[in-house]
Design a protein around this motif. Structure first.
Motif, PDB file in Angstrom:
ATOM      1  N   ILE B 231     -97.555  70.517 -41.354  1.00 10.36           N
ATOM      2  CA  ILE B 231     -96.556  71.567 -41.553  1.00 10.36           C
ATOM      3  C   ILE B 231     -95.413  70.954 -42.351  1.00 10.36           C
ATOM      4  CG2 ILE B 231     -94.718  72.918 -40.456  1.00 10.36           C
ATOM      5  CD1 ILE B 231     -96.439  73.330 -38.053  1.00 10.36           C
ATOM      6  N   VAL B 232     -95.081  71.567 -43.476  1.00 15.14           N
ATOM      7  CA  VAL B 232     -93.960  71.078 -44.280  1.00 15.14           C
ATOM      8  C   VAL B 232     -93.072  72.277 -44.631  1.00 15.14           C
ATOM      9  CG1 VAL B 232     -93.280  69.834 -46.362  1.00 15.14           C
ATOM     10  CG2 VAL B 232     -95.483  69.320 -45.287  1.00 15.14           C
ATOM     11  N   PRO B 233     -91.958  72.436 -43.951  1.00 16.22           N
ATOM     12  CA  PRO B 233     -91.111  73.599 -44.258  1.00 16.22           C
ATOM     13  C   PRO B 233     -90.323  73.394 -45.553  1.00 16.22           C
ATOM     14  CG  PRO B 233     -90.115  72.302 -42.512  1.00 16.22           C
ATOM     15  CD  PRO B 233     -91.431  71.641 -42.825  1.00 16.22           C
ATOM     16  N   LYS B 234     -90.042  74.494 -46.231  1.00 10.79           N
ATOM     17  CA  LYS B 234     -89.220  74.420 -47.461  1.00 10.79           C
ATOM     18  C   LYS B 234     -87.835  73.896 -47.115  1.00 10.79           C
ATOM     19  CE  LYS B 234     -87.316  77.459 -51.091  1.00 10.79           C
ATOM     20  NZ  LYS B 234     -87.304  78.841 -51.634  1.00 10.79           N
ATOM     21  N   PHE B 235     -87.236  74.470 -46.070  1.00 13.61           N
ATOM     22  CA  PHE B 235     -85.969  73.938 -45.544  1.00 13.61           C
ATOM     23  C   PHE B 235     -86.250  73.332 -44.172  1.00 13.61           C
ATOM     24  CE2 PHE B 235     -84.687  77.314 -48.443  1.00 13.61           C
ATOM     25  CZ  PHE B 235     -83.754  76.657 -49.223  1.00 13.61           C
ATOM     26  N   TRP B 236     -85.681  72.194 -43.941  1.00 10.70           N
ATOM     27  CA  TRP B 236     -85.939  71.519 -42.676  1.00 10.70           C
ATOM     28  C   TRP B 236     -85.483  72.391 -41.513  1.00 10.70           C
ATOM     29  CZ3 TRP B 236     -89.375  68.301 -41.525  1.00 10.70           C
ATOM     30  CH2 TRP B 236     -89.368  67.669 -40.270  1.00 10.70           C
ATOM     31  N   VAL B 237     -86.254  72.333 -40.423  1.00  9.20           N
ATOM     32  CA  VAL B 237     -85.905  73.119 -39.245  1.00  9.20           C
ATOM     33  C   VAL B 237     -85.449  72.152 -38.157  1.00  9.20           C
ATOM     34  CG1 VAL B 237     -86.742  74.761 -37.537  1.00  9.20           C
ATOM     35  CG2 VAL B 237     -87.608  74.859 -39.895  1.00  9.20           C
ATOM     36  N   GLU B 238     -84.227  72.361 -37.732  1.00 11.31           N
ATOM     37  CA  GLU B 238     -83.666  71.457 -36.712  1.00 11.31           C
ATOM     38  C   GLU B 238     -84.321  71.722 -35.350  1.00 11.31           C
ATOM     39  OE1 GLU B 238     -81.908  69.178 -37.866  1.00 11.31           O
ATOM     40  OE2 GLU B 238     -81.202  70.016 -39.772  1.00 11.31           O
ATOM     41  N   ASP B 239     -84.104  70.806 -34.440  1.00 11.10           N
ATOM     42  CA  ASP B 239     -84.736  70.943 -33.129  1.00 11.10           C
ATOM     43  C   ASP B 239     -84.330  72.242 -32.427  1.00 11.10           C
ATOM     44  OD1 ASP B 239     -85.813  68.567 -33.737  1.00 11.10           O
ATOM     45  OD2 ASP B 239     -84.736  67.381 -32.225  1.00 11.10           O
ATOM     46  N   ASP B 240     -83.133  72.728 -32.740  1.00 14.22           N
ATOM     47  CA  ASP B 240     -82.698  73.978 -32.101  1.00 14.22           C
ATOM     48  C   ASP B 240     -83.214  75.207 -32.860  1.00 14.22           C
ATOM     49  OD1 ASP B 240     -81.267  74.022 -34.429  1.00 14.22           O
ATOM     50  OD2 ASP B 240     -79.280  74.102 -33.485  1.00 14.22           O
ATOM     51  N   VAL B 243     -82.068  76.545 -39.456  1.00 12.40           N
ATOM     52  CA  VAL B 243     -82.549  76.118 -40.757  1.00 12.40           C
ATOM     53  C   VAL B 243     -81.555  75.142 -41.354  1.00 12.40           C
ATOM     54  CG1 VAL B 243     -83.110  76.892 -43.091  1.00 12.40           C
ATOM     55  CG2 VAL B 243     -83.832  78.251 -41.115  1.00 12.40           C
ATOM     56  N   GLY B 244     -82.060  73.965 -41.712  1.00 12.38           N
ATOM     57  CA  GLY B 244     -81.184  72.926 -42.218  1.00 12.38           C
ATOM     58  C   GLY B 244     -81.258  72.761 -43.725  1.00 12.38           C
ATOM     59  N   ALA B 245     -81.229  71.485 -44.147  1.00 11.48           N
ATOM     60  CA  ALA B 245     -81.161  71.182 -45.581  1.00 11.48           C
ATOM     61  C   ALA B 245     -82.507  71.395 -46.250  1.00 11.48           C
ATOM     62  CB  ALA B 245     -80.719  69.734 -45.755  1.00 11.48           C
ATOM     63  N   ALA B 246     -82.466  71.487 -47.584  1.00  8.73           N
ATOM     64  CA  ALA B 246     -83.694  71.611 -48.360  1.00  8.73           C
ATOM     65  C   ALA B 246     -84.549  70.375 -48.117  1.00  8.73           C
ATOM     66  CB  ALA B 246     -83.368  71.756 -49.845  1.00  8.73           C
ATOM     67  N   ASN B 247     -85.829  70.591 -47.954  1.00  5.18           N
ATOM     68  CA  ASN B 247     -86.796  69.514 -47.798  1.00  5.18           C
ATOM     69  C   ASN B 247     -87.240  69.080 -49.205  1.00  5.18           C
ATOM     70  OD1 ASN B 247     -88.609  67.756 -46.606  1.00  5.18           O
ATOM     71  ND2 ASN B 247     -89.755  69.336 -45.517  1.00  5.18           N
ATOM     72  N   GLY B 248     -88.016  68.027 -49.299  1.00  2.00           N
ATOM     73  CA  GLY B 248     -88.407  67.533 -50.620  1.00  2.00           C
ATOM     74  C   GLY B 248     -89.564  68.288 -51.258  1.00  2.00           C
ATOM     75  N   VAL B 249     -89.464  69.590 -51.276  1.00  2.00           N
ATOM     76  CA  VAL B 249     -90.499  70.423 -51.910  1.00  2.00           C
ATOM     77  C   VAL B 249     -89.838  71.190 -53.028  1.00  2.00           C
ATOM     78  CG1 VAL B 249     -92.293  72.147 -51.534  1.00  2.00           C
ATOM     79  CG2 VAL B 249     -91.357  70.886 -49.575  1.00  2.00           C
ATOM     80  N   SER B 250     -90.340  71.041 -54.236  1.00  2.00           N
ATOM     81  CA  SER B 250     -89.751  71.834 -55.319  1.00  2.00           C
ATOM     82  C   SER B 250     -90.837  72.570 -56.072  1.00  2.00           C
ATOM     83  CB  SER B 250     -88.978  70.915 -56.270  1.00  2.00           C
ATOM     84  OG  SER B 250     -89.868  69.958 -56.810  1.00  2.00           O
ATOM     85  N   CYS B 251     -90.433  73.688 -56.620  1.00  2.00           N
ATOM     86  CA  CYS B 251     -91.388  74.505 -57.370  1.00  2.00           C
ATOM     87  C   CYS B 251     -91.266  74.141 -58.849  1.00  2.00           C
ATOM     88  CB  CYS B 251     -91.108  75.988 -57.137  1.00  2.00           C
ATOM     89  SG  CYS B 251     -92.187  77.029 -58.126  1.00  2.00           S
ATOM     90  N   GLY B 252     -92.288  73.491 -59.377  1.00  2.00           N
ATOM     91  CA  GLY B 252     -92.234  73.011 -60.754  1.00  2.00           C
ATOM     92  C   GLY B 252     -92.395  74.116 -61.782  1.00  2.00           C
ATOM     93  N   SER B 253     -93.131  75.121 -61.437  1.00  2.00           N
ATOM     94  CA  SER B 253     -93.341  76.254 -62.358  1.00  2.00           C
ATOM     95  C   SER B 253     -94.167  77.293 -61.621  1.00  2.00           C
ATOM     96  CB  SER B 253     -94.086  75.802 -63.622  1.00  2.00           C
ATOM     97  OG  SER B 253     -95.372  75.313 -63.276  1.00  2.00           O
ATOM     98  N   PHE B 270     -94.324  67.862 -53.976  1.00  2.00           N
ATOM     99  CA  PHE B 270     -93.864  67.300 -52.705  1.00  2.00           C
ATOM    100  C   PHE B 270     -93.418  65.872 -52.973  1.00  2.00           C
ATOM    101  CE2 PHE B 270     -96.613  70.745 -51.652  1.00  2.00           C
ATOM    102  CZ  PHE B 270     -96.103  71.306 -50.489  1.00  2.00           C
ATOM    103  N   ASP B 271     -92.143  65.626 -52.724  1.00  2.00           N
ATOM    104  CA  ASP B 271     -91.598  64.305 -53.025  1.00  2.00           C
ATOM    105  C   ASP B 271     -91.033  63.726 -51.725  1.00  2.00           C
ATOM    106  OD1 ASP B 271     -90.567  62.087 -54.179  1.00  2.00           O
ATOM    107  OD2 ASP B 271     -88.893  63.120 -55.192  1.00  2.00           O
ATOM    108  N   ALA B 272     -91.882  63.018 -51.033  1.00  2.00           N
ATOM    109  CA  ALA B 272     -91.535  62.522 -49.699  1.00  2.00           C
ATOM    110  C   ALA B 272     -90.965  63.632 -48.822  1.00  2.00           C
ATOM    111  CB  ALA B 272     -90.567  61.339 -49.782  1.00  2.00           C
ATOM    112  N   ALA B 273     -91.578  64.786 -48.929  1.00  2.00           N
ATOM    113  CA  ALA B 273     -91.144  65.923 -48.099  1.00  2.00           C
ATOM    114  C   ALA B 273     -91.515  65.637 -46.649  1.00  2.00           C
ATOM    115  CB  ALA B 273     -91.815  67.204 -48.577  1.00  2.00           C
ATOM    116  N   ARG B 274     -90.595  65.959 -45.727  1.00  2.00           N
ATOM    117  CA  ARG B 274     -90.876  65.686 -44.311  1.00  2.00           C
ATOM    118  C   ARG B 274     -91.780  66.760 -43.730  1.00  2.00           C
ATOM    119  NH1 ARG B 274     -85.504  65.121 -41.061  1.00  2.00           N
ATOM    120  NH2 ARG B 274     -86.749  64.204 -39.389  1.00  2.00           N
TER     121      ARG B 274
END
Lengths: 594, 594
Positions: B231-240, B243-253, B270-274
């Motif tokens: 599971i790799v969310p676009k924005f990181w999901v905190e334990d609570d 929705v947190g910061a952007a994860n290392g996933v970008s849309c190239g085109s 995916f660039d070291a996306a958590r």
């Protein structure tokens, strides 16, 4: 982006090794210049034009499309330079009458040339072909002084042409058309009405556009027997040939459509536009048919051209794309095999190849018949060619365009996800060719033309082609071709038997003809292509027997085998559905269909 | 513009009169609320959503498409309000687990609902379905705490989901995939690699996107046995859950493609996306297949949905368009008859109807099997349903999508030139459905899955369905259905005989399976639809015998007859090509193919 390469080796095979264009041109009056060397040189040069000028702008033409602003239509800008080269280098007049400035080469050579244009860039290629159709109509029907005024700039490509038939309420049924012509009393007529779906109907490629227009005279009877034919130029042409003021023709809009985006499909409004009557009063439809029949052959070529172009793109990809292990691995040192090693990919590619190359032969054969019908000194030969063309025209138009739907779909499928993506170009082939099954008479209309209008009323229409097939089957054949000929003979028997059955049943149920027509057309098409594949196999086997070791010939034999074993069996199903009658279509109350 | 109307009468017929959803829901644990009245009410409300919200924005979604700017993707703006209504009115959770906020209605009811969404607006409908697929994967494989974090907002539709499988060098062959995961040492992984063709891969419809990603652990073996699921969310999901910061996933085109323009087909980097590992190490592929199989059923529904939508548009046009006299004139006072009176137009429409309604039954039957496989208290019933689904999934996906290519092509053809014009919408059906034959495993892959992976290794996989067909044929049948059952029995015999022949020959020639697979798939499909048409005819005949005078039933009988007389004969040809072996595909040197 797919890169079109004119299949010159196969074109030569079709022309010279199967269809004997060598002796054809030697016998054809006016074709004296078309020696094999000259033809080869012309084809090589045309190939360069198609490959280097037209193919590279095909995708951009699709992406940019035509634009309409304040009644003015612009083609994709990249189309203009290609068109200028086409005119400047004399391509426009290649097989047009020398009398009007053309090079006067045979129509069949023009057809081979046209295959390249259409394969490389269908949308662009329609601007010249519509002009050629209009030239044919003006040449056949207009009085000499109008020919002198209009033909030279049309033959040079300086002006273009259109055919204005369809109106909003009438497409297949031209008997309903309403555009009217009023006598101006000065030898010209005032044409008023609205036409739609006019291909190349307006654009900025040429200084003038010569519209060929169907309209009714004031005293016209209803239906198709009350239609007359007119020349209506976009800009009036003075007696000295100079281009004058704008005529009363305006472009109301252009269509947003699935494909051929680079060709303007126009709504044209005629508002007392001045024109010349060029058919006898009310006899415009039969005059029009000189054009329509040959333009149907042009559409058959477009379909075959898409099949070829899609085959080329899919073949290239299938050779390069490594994916999964094939049952018999071919690249053990790589992590996967090229997908061409997978049987199902082969099936798709061979279907494309069989349809592209079989279709090419049918088209060139028809083109040869056009040469003969127009120029043979032998009345009997001319007549036989006309009869054979009457049979083969709806088959070529209907079947080669239907085949192109399947072949271009295979082209997408071979590429998988990439087939759906614009940059690979395979989806453009699929979209662009879809119109070929519709325009110049939908394939349903072709089917009715073949069965209902031609074959059932006149059994003789099948004779010249049937005799050609019988003669081939009865001839001395190389061992590799004999079983194909036997199977071909059976399919011809089936076709003739079905024809007799349908003729016998037609009176009892008037719906039976329409119910059988489409499947009958397709059965005729598969049988016709079987003839050309058997003939190809015979030619290839002879070459191999004579000592050639060209793999090209072995691939011909293999593709013929594929066609007979994997495609021709479709006739079994078609025969059964043809025989199933009209009841399964008509015995259901329309109100409850959905 | 085509106006979709949910075919509620036919849906009810399929569910209650042929497939006995009444007793199915009565027996199914958790389906207590799905009484016939409730179902009817839900379908009526869903129909309104599909007809009034989704269908009207289908063409604009196509025209406007998705846009990419600086790594951000925007959907067609009209899609947003529809999505908001979808979420606000609780549609997103209709057949999602009650535990996570859904309404918990049976999967089969979700399938009927989904048919409406897909028919009305394929591109839009993919945003929720991909989410549903992701929900299924998370529900099946993720640990409880991740389910608690991710599922509620996914079930509500607040967040969406994707499935990230394909990479530039691997589509069909996932064994080649290269995306890597490194252990972060904190229970999360760093995912790096590039994915392409990710449907709904990026967009601005939801606050977060939950990507399900296939990647390799550092010690992974090569091939498909070294793939793990994350599971790799676009924005990181905190334990609570916030929705947190952007994860290392970008849309190239995003891709420019032939259809489904309103759905973003993304390149995702995916660039070291958590992310979280949710499969056992290296066991991601089998975990993924829980999702893939059901998403294949969803694609089958998309194909059938296009067939239905195209049928509706063509039928409406055929009733209104007056053109030419039909053999039996129906509007003598008009200058021409409606084209629906022409046999060849009937042929095209009945083909669409037979495929739309037969396909609907196959889809609903599969959906019912999904209910049983997941929820039946009877282990034997669950197992039989799984086996039957294993057989029918590639048939439904492969054949209903192939059928949709033909049906939507007919839809264009019925409209003639108008079929090619965007404003009529028929060409969009043709373009949009083309992807269904490709994604979630091309139809060539479906064919290999059916024959090579399932049926040949395990004869038992055909049993539950074959027994169902045998039982139907042996049962007491109304007179109108008996001949159809006899013919169906013959086709089943043919299918089984071909299977035995292929099994016997497979060892001798490893290419023979791939050479037969596609035609075998289609033969299986025509036979399967024959069963559903025979069953439909039986149900309709019973209703008529019971005194109903609904024309709907008479049209069912007529369409069943059409199917058996005009479509099922295709099996004759397929049997012959299946038996033709692999030689006609493989005995040709690849170098000379073109």
């Amino acid at each position: 982006m797919p890169e079109y390469k004119a299949p010159l080796r196969d074109m030569r095979f079709a022309m010279y090794e199967v269809l004997d264009f060598g002796s054809h041109y030697a016998q054809l009056p006016g074709a004296e210049d078309a020696t094999e060397d000259t033809v080869q040189a012309i084809l090589e040069e045309s190939a360069k034009f198609a490959e280097q000028v037209l193919s590279p702008i095909n995708a951009e033409g699709d992406r940019v499309g035509c634009t309409w602003e304040d009644g003015r239509v612009s083609v994709p800008p990249v189309f203009k330079d290609a068109y200028r080269q086409f005119v400047d280098n004399g391509w426009a007049g290649l097989s047009q009458p020398a009398e009007w400035g053309g090079q006067g080469l045979p129509a069949s050579l023009g057809a081979v040339f046209y295959e390249m244009l259409g394969s490389a860039n269908h949308a662009w290629s329609m601007y010249p072909t519509l002009t050629w159709g209009a030239i044919k109509t003006v040449s056949a029907h207009a009085p000499r002084e109008l020919q002198e005024r209009f033909l030279p700039p049309m033959v040079s490509g300086e002006w273009s042409g259109t055919m204005c038939l369809t109106e909003p309420h009438c497409g297949s049924d031209l008997g309903l058309l309403r555009t009217r012509a009023q006598d101006n009393g000065d030898g010209t007529w005032a044409i008023s009405g609205s036409k739609m779906f006019i291909s190349a109907g307006d654009h900025d490629l040429t200084d003038n556009i010569v519209h060929i227009v169907l309209a009714r005279l004031p005293d016209a009877p209803e239906g198709v027997k009350g239609i007359s034919l007119f020349i209506v130029p976009k800009f009036w042409v003075e007696d000295d040939g100079s281009v004058g003021a704008a005529n009363g023709v305006s472009c109301g809009s252009i269509e947003h459509k699935m494909g051929i985006h680079g060709n303007a499909t126009a709504v044209l409004n005629f508002d007392a536009a001045r024109g010349y009557l060029i058919s006898p009063p009310h006899k415009g439809m039969s005059a029009m048919f000189t054009f329509i029949n040959e333009s149907r052959l042009g559409v058959a070529q477009q379909g075959q051209g898409h099949t070829e172009a899609s085959f080329q793109g899919a073949l290239r990809y299938a050779r390069e794309r490594l994916q999964m292990r094939a049952p018999k691995r071919v690249l053990p040192e790589q992590p996967a095999d090229p997908i061409i090693a997978h049987p199902d990919v082969r099936r798709m590619l061979l279907t494309q190849k069989a349809l592209a190359e079989g279709g090419r032969l049918l088209n060139y054969h028809c083109a040869k018949l056009v040469d003969i019908a127009h120029h043979s000194p032998d009345t009997g030969a001319r007549h036989r060619a006309e009869v054979e063309l009457a049979l083969l025209t709806p088959i070529a138009k209907g079947c080669l365009t239907e085949f192109s739907l399947e072949a271009t779909s295979n082209g997408i499928q071979v590429l998988g996800g990439h087939g759906f993506i614009s940059e690979w170009g395979m989806e453009q082939e699929y979209r662009d060719t879809r119109i070929t099954a519709i325009y110049e008479g939908t394939n349903g209309i072709q089917a009715l033309d073949l069965l209902g209008r031609k074959i059932l009323p006149d059994p003789g229409v099948m004779l010249p082609f049937a005799e050609r097939v019988r003669a081939f089957c009865a001839g001395e054949l190389p061992a590799a071709a004999a079983p194909l000929a036997a199977s071909l003979g059976e399919q011809l028997d089936l076709w003739l038997a079905l024809t007799d059955e349908l003729r016998a049943g037609a009176a009892a149920d008037p719906d039976s003809v329409g119910a059988a027509a489409y499947d009958y057309l397709m059965l005729a098409g598969y049988t016709t292509l079987a003839y050309f594949w058997a003939a190809s196999a015979a030619a290839a086997a002879r070459a191999l027997e004579a000592g050639s070791d060209e793999g090209f010939y072995r691939a011909k034999l293999a593709t013929a085998r594929f066609y007979f074993e994997r495609m021709l069996p479709r006739n079994h199903c078609l025969a059964q559905t043809i025989r199933s009658g009209a009841g399964n279509l008509m015995d259901v109350e329309e109100a409850f269909l959905g």
